[in-house]
Write a protein that holds these residues in place. Structure first.
Motif, mmCIF file in Angstrom:
data_model
loop_
_atom_site.group_PDB
_atom_site.id
_atom_site.type_symbol
_atom_site.label_atom_id
_atom_site.label_comp_id
_atom_site.label_asym_id
_atom_site.label_seq_id
_atom_site.Cartn_x
_atom_site.Cartn_y
_atom_site.Cartn_z
ATOM 1 N N VAL A 37 0.860 -1.187 0.000
ATOM 2 C CA VAL A 37 0.000 0.000 0.000
ATOM 3 C C VAL A 37 0.892 1.232 0.000
ATOM 4 C CG1 VAL A 37 -1.842 1.240 1.184
ATOM 5 C CG2 VAL A 37 -1.775 -1.259 1.258
ATOM 6 N N ALA A 38 0.708 2.111 -0.989
ATOM 7 C CA ALA A 38 1.515 3.327 -1.084
ATOM 8 C C ALA A 38 0.908 4.433 -0.232
ATOM 9 C CB ALA A 38 1.614 3.774 -2.541
ATOM 10 N N ASP A 39 1.760 5.378 0.180
ATOM 11 C CA ASP A 39 1.348 6.551 0.971
ATOM 12 C C ASP A 39 0.548 6.112 2.201
ATOM 13 O OD1 ASP A 39 2.522 8.270 -0.870
ATOM 14 O OD2 ASP A 39 0.725 8.327 -2.102
ATOM 15 N N ALA A 40 1.148 5.300 3.009
ATOM 16 C CA ALA A 40 0.453 4.755 4.187
ATOM 17 C C ALA A 40 1.426 4.656 5.354
ATOM 18 C CB ALA A 40 -0.151 3.392 3.878
ATOM 19 N N ILE A 41 0.861 4.488 6.559
ATOM 20 C CA ILE A 41 1.635 4.264 7.770
ATOM 21 C C ILE A 41 1.057 3.052 8.499
ATOM 22 C CG2 ILE A 41 2.310 6.671 8.047
ATOM 23 C CD1 ILE A 41 0.125 6.892 10.213
ATOM 24 N N GLU A 42 1.847 2.494 9.389
ATOM 25 C CA GLU A 42 1.409 1.353 10.191
ATOM 26 C C GLU A 42 1.558 1.697 11.666
ATOM 27 O OE1 GLU A 42 1.914 -3.460 9.931
ATOM 28 O OE2 GLU A 42 3.747 -2.246 9.970
ATOM 29 N N LEU A 85 -2.862 2.623 7.767
ATOM 30 C CA LEU A 85 -3.722 3.786 7.565
ATOM 31 C C LEU A 85 -3.247 4.600 6.378
ATOM 32 C CD1 LEU A 85 -4.013 5.055 11.266
ATOM 33 C CD2 LEU A 85 -5.600 3.568 10.048
ATOM 34 N N GLN A 86 -4.198 5.258 5.732
ATOM 35 C CA GLN A 86 -3.922 6.258 4.704
ATOM 36 C C GLN A 86 -4.643 7.546 5.075
ATOM 37 O OE1 GLN A 86 -5.101 4.443 0.946
ATOM 38 N NE2 GLN A 86 -2.962 4.081 0.380
ATOM 39 N N GLY A 87 -4.180 8.644 4.494
ATOM 40 C CA GLY A 87 -4.841 9.926 4.727
ATOM 41 C C GLY A 87 -4.270 10.737 5.861
ATOM 42 N N VAL A 88 -3.144 10.324 6.437
ATOM 43 C CA VAL A 88 -2.508 11.097 7.504
ATOM 44 C C VAL A 88 -1.361 11.889 6.876
ATOM 45 C CG1 VAL A 88 -1.383 11.013 9.746
ATOM 46 C CG2 VAL A 88 -3.111 9.292 9.160
ATOM 47 N N PRO A 89 -1.389 13.227 6.944
ATOM 48 C CA PRO A 89 -0.357 14.033 6.280
ATOM 49 C C PRO A 89 1.030 13.789 6.872
ATOM 50 C CG PRO A 89 -2.271 15.373 6.860
ATOM 51 C CD PRO A 89 -2.433 14.075 7.553
ATOM 52 N N ASN A 90 2.040 13.932 5.998
ATOM 53 C CA ASN A 90 3.423 13.836 6.457
ATOM 54 C C ASN A 90 3.730 14.942 7.472
ATOM 55 O OD1 ASN A 90 4.290 11.578 5.005
ATOM 56 N ND2 ASN A 90 4.675 12.802 3.163
ATOM 57 N N GLY A 91 4.547 14.616 8.460
ATOM 58 C CA GLY A 91 4.937 15.589 9.466
ATOM 59 C C GLY A 91 3.972 15.698 10.629
ATOM 60 N N THR A 92 2.823 15.039 10.562
ATOM 61 C CA THR A 92 1.867 15.081 11.668
ATOM 62 C C THR A 92 2.447 14.350 12.874
ATOM 63 O OG1 THR A 92 0.039 15.098 10.081
ATOM 64 C CG2 THR A 92 -0.477 14.539 12.371
#
Length: 378
Positions: A299-304, A341-348
């Motif tokens: 999944v691209a542009d995501a965090i775990e 998760l997706q949709g969390v901006p970078n640097g948050t």
């Protein structure tokens, strides 16, 4: 005197009441203590979106890929072989696993073969006179006929006259009767179809074997398979040949397997699809319970993050100006302990660990780990 004493007591009572009332009034005017603000220390993390692989966790028991259940097709006494018919006994390919006494049936086969030989011998004078062109091949067949060996195939019939003559004497019928008996005789001996080990033995030497009786199980211990159930959402993602990481429950041993087969239908009850993982290792045994991690997709542009950091309303806590706040997030995949998760901006800045009693607007401060140099200096 009595009136004077009572008057003095009354005056004293009035004065005491006045002083008590004044004290009550003074205490009411005292300012209430101001509660000190509690600032909770929290562990934080800064969001950096990237490509997160989806790893599907599954588990199951190992079964031998090559497995044979041994059944008897004949009846007789179980005779001793070169090896004891016991669980754990190894056999090479072609070695005799089970030998049933066939002396009586063998005599029947030999009688039928002798009858066939006599039938062919009886027609040889007629062949010499009426079919001299085919006499030699039948004579050669008769010379090579050995009662102690498998009945050879009949010579090829080249003409209708020869076929009618041979058939009329009942030779073809006798031949196939003999071949049928020989085929039946071969079932009195069961040989190992591959090199392996006997895992179950349900009969002992000297016992009477009955037709259709199960005798044991024989497996190849070099290759195993594990059947796992995967959610139907990954039906189009699983690929045959995909590498799979396997481990035991204690995480002390790890193995590498591959997806050997994927079922083409989905279980209507559980809405799962069955995949089979092939694994080879000398330390593996049938029945072992293993855990598998299958790489489904990325999944691209995501965090775990940990699952307990995601609220029931699909939101996560962030830190803004030392205060907790919530923002929405889009969960893509849930595992036992993690969520992608997706949709969390970078640097948050988000929480790294859950905070008991957290709420939007809570005053917090990030945990700062002191360096070792400062600790040594102190």
């Amino acid at each position: 005197m009595r009136k004077i004493i009572l008057s003095i007591l009354g005056v004293l009572f009035i004065i005491a009441s006045f002083i008590f009332a004044k004290n009550l009034i003074d205490n009411k005017k005292k300012p209430k203590p101001v509660a000190s603000k509690v600032i909770k220390t929290v562990f934080i993390d800064t969001v950096q979106n990237g490509t997160i692989p989806i790893v599907i966790a599954a588990n199951g028991n190992l079964t031998a890929k090559q497995r044979v259940e041994l059944y008897s097709e004949v009846q007789g006494v179980f005779r001793n072989g070169s090896y004891l018919f016991k669980p754990g006994q190894t056999y090479r390919k072609g070695q005799t696993l089970i030998r049933v006494d066939a002396s009586e049936y063998y005599a029947t086969v030999q009688s039928s073969k002798s009858s066939l030989y006599n039938s062919i011998a009886a027609i040889m004078p007629d062949l010499r006179l009426d079919f001299p062109d085919v006499f030699q091949k039948w004579q050669t067949y008769l010379n090579g006929f050995d009662l102690n060996k498998t009945t050879p195939k009949l010579p090829e019939i080249t003409s209708d006259k020869e076929k009618y003559f041979i058939t009329g004497r009942g030779i073809i019928t006798n031949y196939f009767n003999v071949k049928n008996l020989e085929q039946r005789l071969s079932k009195y001996t069961i040989s190992a179809p591959f090199s392996g080990i006997l895992t179950e033995a349900l009969a002992t030497e000297g016992s009477l074997i009955r037709n259709g009786q199960k005798l044991g199980e024989f497996i190849n211990p070099s290759v195993y398979e594990m059947e796992v159930a995967i959610s139907k959402s990954f039906a189009n993602i699983l690929k045959v040949g995909e590498s799979v990481s396997l481990s035991n429950l204690d995480k002390t041993e790890s193995y590498i397997g591959k997806v050997s087969r994927v079922n083409g239908s989905i279980d209507a009850t559980t809405q799962t699809i069955t995949a089979f993982i092939e694994v080879k290792d000398d330390n593996l045994k049938e029945g072992m319970y293993l855990e598998a991690n299958l790489n489904a997709k990325s999944v691209a542009d995501a965090i775990e993050i940990d699952r307990n950091l995601l609220t029931d309303s699909q939101e996560i806590y962030v830190i803004k100006d030392s205060l907790l706040d919530v923002i929405p997030a889009k969960p893509i995949h849930f595992s036992d302990t993690k969520v992608i998760l997706q949709g969390v901006p970078n640097g948050t800045i988000i929480l790294k660990r859950p905070v008991p009693g957290a709420y939007s607007g809570m005053l917090v401060q990030p945990f700062v780990e002191q360096s070792k140099s400062n600790n040594n200096a102190e």
